[in-house]
Design an enzyme around this catalytic site. Structure first.
Site, PDB file in Angstrom:
ATOM      1  N   CYS A 161      19.389  59.498  44.177  1.00  0.00           N
ATOM      2  CA  CYS A 161      20.368  59.105  43.161  1.00  0.00           C
ATOM      3  C   CYS A 161      19.970  57.790  42.507  1.00  0.00           C
ATOM      4  CB  CYS A 161      21.752  58.973  43.798  1.00  0.00           C
ATOM      5  SG  CYS A 161      23.024  58.384  42.664  1.00  0.00           S
ATOM      6  N   GLN A 287      35.886  47.028  40.633  1.00  0.00           N
ATOM      7  CA  GLN A 287      35.049  47.665  39.612  1.00  0.00           C
ATOM      8  C   GLN A 287      33.689  48.025  40.194  1.00  0.00           C
ATOM      9  OE1 GLN A 287      35.843  48.753  36.803  1.00  0.00           O
ATOM     10  NE2 GLN A 287      37.483  47.560  35.881  1.00  0.00           N
ATOM     11  N   GLU A 336      50.962  44.429  42.058  1.00  0.00           N
ATOM     12  CA  GLU A 336      50.119  45.502  42.582  1.00  0.00           C
ATOM     13  C   GLU A 336      50.916  46.328  43.588  1.00  0.00           C
ATOM     14  OE1 GLU A 336      47.595  48.207  43.800  1.00  0.00           O
ATOM     15  OE2 GLU A 336      47.144  46.907  42.093  1.00  0.00           O
ATOM     16  N   CYS A 408      40.168  52.391  31.724  1.00  0.00           N
ATOM     17  CA  CYS A 408      39.019  53.206  32.131  1.00  0.00           C
ATOM     18  C   CYS A 408      39.167  54.632  31.611  1.00  0.00           C
ATOM     19  CB  CYS A 408      38.882  53.209  33.650  1.00  0.00           C
ATOM     20  SG  CYS A 408      40.296  53.932  34.513  1.00  0.00           S
TER      21      CYS A 408
END
Length: 454
Positions: A161, A287, A336, A408
């Site tokens: 990968c 991220q 959060e 995103c």
């Protein structure tokens, strides 16, 4: 004969954000599962709609003229990176145009559409990879990698990968070899037999600390300790700081924990972004491209000024953006849902020397009334589903001077932006930041204000 189930050939004429592609068959528009402009593909029609046909791409017959670079050896079967082989400049420009098209469809017109920002690294950029155990062929040997394109249960052995660096590949190969030698079976998603579920590897880009988390349904402790010793014998470029074993006996095919045990080192690793230190725990969100995340966060923080006294950072996760914003604003409050992330954010803010950060654990929809006073600015960085319609209405009603939205998933972003513009907000600027080279995904950062457009 009906069209459903028919196999057809067509040329890809257009790409839609998220990886789908568009062609034509006998005058009808066909939306298929993947493809690159200029390719000729074989596809199978799965659904007939009033406006178009839906299809699954079976194979690429002829390559596109834009495919000029060598792709990963797994590119034909792995479902991870559909843009490999295409020049990176073309990738970024294409994704930027696809996001622009989403805005245009909703008649959303920013005053400024900035040039897209490229990732500083195109390969080896991921700081986290979740590999799945399985079999590429029924009854075949154990595999460890990514799900095969278009097939829900089959797993491709992704030994090479390109999205991760050499340490990830060494750890993956050592792990699958170890369990092959002992004939340990993968967990079967239908029968619920077997043991091995996932291997999650994290490597902090700027500190090189590595965390490895083996997720199983059940396994003898002696066996996982032998596996741990195999990892510790590897020669790695980074620092193997954490080896964990997670037991997950839930039916759902997701990485979660009934029980977690630290086999070696510590239960977290440390990453550094823009001069601040952050602690990454096994199930926390961070991220996946630290290099490009710095670009993204520099853009977002540049929208704040010293006159922004009171800032709310919603969906703050580990408080990364919260603390970066605290360098410019007088006071920043993060919200959060995950309590563990909030607890860690508080510790990191203290270690980074911030006294103007505070954090609230809870759902955004249910905690807005706990926020201290009217905000000067709101920071939104929601999950892929975007901001719930009711929560978005409540946020708009707070009437901050500006709103910074990091997304995103531009598809849900435009839903929220349409709601905002209908309420009298103006889109000052929009910009794509490519955190996901070689894939169809991209981040978008938008600045909105309540001021009238000039």
């Amino acid at each position: 004969m009906g069209l459903k189930g028919m196999e057809i050939e067509m040329d890809i004429e257009e790409m839609i954000f998220g990886g789908k592609a568009v062609g034509e068959y006998e005058g009808q528009r066909v939306v298929t599962s993947y493809g690159i402009v200029g390719q000729r593909v074989q596809a199978k029609i799965k659904r007939v709609r009033q406006t178009h046909l839906e299809a699954n791409t079976l194979q690429v017959i002829d390559k596109s003229p834009v495919e000029i670079e060598e792709a990963c050896p797994h590119s034909g079967t792995c479902g991870g990176c559909s843009l490999q082989g295409v020049s990176y400049q073309w990738q970024v420009e294409s994704k930027n145009e696809q996001v622009k098209a989403l805005f245009s469809e909703r008649k959303l017109v920013p005053s400024i559409w900035h040039k897209p920002v490229k990732s500083p690294r195109i390969e080896g950029y991921r700081n986290k990879m979740e590999f799945s155990f399985g079999n590429q062929e029924r009854g075949g040997q154990l595999t460890l990698g990514m799900h095969q394109r278009g097939r829900r249960y089959d797993v491709v052995d992704t030994a090479h990968c390109n999205l991760v660096d050499e340490d990830f590949r060494h750890i993956r190969t050592a792990t699958v070899t170890f369990f092959r030698e002992r004939q340990v079976q993968p967990y079967h998603k239908i029968s619920h037999n077997g043991t091995l579920r996932h291997l999650v590897v994290r490597k902090a880009a700027f500190t090189s600390e590595i965390m490895v988390n083996l997720v199983t349904a059940n396994a003898p402790e002696l066996l996982v300790n032998e596996w741990k010793e195999r990892l510790l014998s590897l020669e790695l470029g980074g620092d193997l700081a954490s080896i964990l074993w997670t037991v997950n006996n839930q039916v759902a095919d997701t990485v979660q924990s009934d029980h977690i045990q630290c086999l070696y080192g510590k239960e977290s690793i440390r990453e550094s972004l823009l001069g601040l230190n952050f602690t990454i725990t096994p199930f926390s969100f961070f991220q996946t491209n630290s290099y490009a995340a710095e670009c993204l966060y520099e853009i977002a923080t540049s929208f704040l000024s010293e006159t922004d006294q009171n800032v709310y950072d919603l969906y703050c996760g580990l408080g990364t953006i919260t603390q970066l914003m605290a360098r410019r604003a007088s006071k920043v409050t993060g919200i959060e849902l995950v309590t563990e992330a909030v607890q860690q954010a508080r510790k990191d803010a203290q270690l980074n020397g911030f006294e103007n950060c505070s954090f609230i654990a809870g759902d955004v929809k249910e905690t807005l009334d706990q926020l201290p006073g009217k905000p000067d600015a709101l920071i939104l960085d929601p999950p892929r589903a975007g901001v719930h319609h009711k929560a978005m209405a409540d946020l708009l009603a707070m009437k901050p001077e500006k709103m910074i939205y990091i997304s995103c998933n531009p598809r849900t972003l435009v839903d929220n932006l349409e709601q905002a513009t209908a309420a009298g907000w103006h889109i000052e600027s929009a910009q794509c930041v490519d955190l996901f080279p070689n894939t169809p995904h991209v981040e978008c950062v938008v600045l909105m204000s309540k001021k009238e457009a000039n």
